[in-house]
Design a protein around this motif. Structure first.
Motif: not given
Length: 200
Positions: A93-102, A104-113, A128-131, A136-141
């Motif tokens: 189970w992997v947590y990832s945080r992604f940068q996004a262009p202004w 757009v709010k930064a995104r994060d995801s949790i994926v089962q590999v 497979h995403g396991v949202a 959800v962390r503050p400041g992220f979608v």
């Protein structure tokens, strides 16, 4: 357990074959030995991507690069942070945080590999995403849907790498902006991974 792994591998292989034969994929970029395909997904405003390339690398080295979850953020497109949450057998189970262009709010995801090894030497990593795995962390979608796979196939001394994903980014994102991301994500990810993998 072995029977279940074989069943899962069969299902994933059928999905890979079906996607390849569906005739719905269109090439949008073919550069530097990397092909990027997009596919419209019924009921979704966001397209699926499929990146394909070959790498001159051994399977153990390529798997090791992917298994180093934190370091993998360096070659994944727009990755700001990545960490391993849990590891049990062939599932991570992997947590990832992604940068996004202004703006757009930064995104994060949790994926089962789930990693599956085929008798012919192929390795398939089902994504497979396991949202709802963590709040959800503050400041992220939270990216609310992720479905895809990595398929690594030995071919004539190289590894053919296929990276395919469809996701729903959640929140308010213009489809044209997200659909630009799905061209850059597979191309930049595969290019950076190949460069690292082929270093001597």
């Amino acid at each position: 357990m072995l029977r279940l792994a074989r069943l899962l591998l069969g299902v994933v292989s059928l999905l890979v074959i079906s996607a390849a034969q569906a005739g719905q994929w269109r090439v949008v970029k073919d550069q530097a030995g990397i092909q990027v395909y997009l596919q419209t997904i019924p009921g979704s405003s966001f397209q699926a991507f499929r990146g394909v390339t070959r790498m001159r690398v051994s399977m153990p080295r390529l798997l090791a690069l992917q298994d180093d979850v934190s370091a993998a953020c360096a070659w994944m497109h727009a990755c700001g942070e990545q960490k391993l949450l849990k590891h049990k057998g062939n599932v991570r189970w992997v947590y990832s945080r992604f940068q996004a262009p202004w703006p757009v709010k930064a995104r994060d995801s949790i994926v089962q590999v789930t990693t599956l090894h085929a008798a012919d030497g192929r390795v398939i990593r089902k994504l497979h995403g396991v949202a709802d795995y963590l709040p959800v962390r503050p400041g992220f979608v939270r990216i609310n849907r992720v479905e895809g796979f990595w398929q690594l196939t030995p071919r004539d001394g190289e590894i053919e790498v296929i990276y395919q994903v469809h996701s729903e980014p959640g929140g308010s994102v213009l489809a044209w902006l997200a659909n630009g991301f799905v061209v850059d994500a597979p191309f930049n990810t595969l290019q950076a991974l190949r460069q690292l993998a082929e270093q001597r």
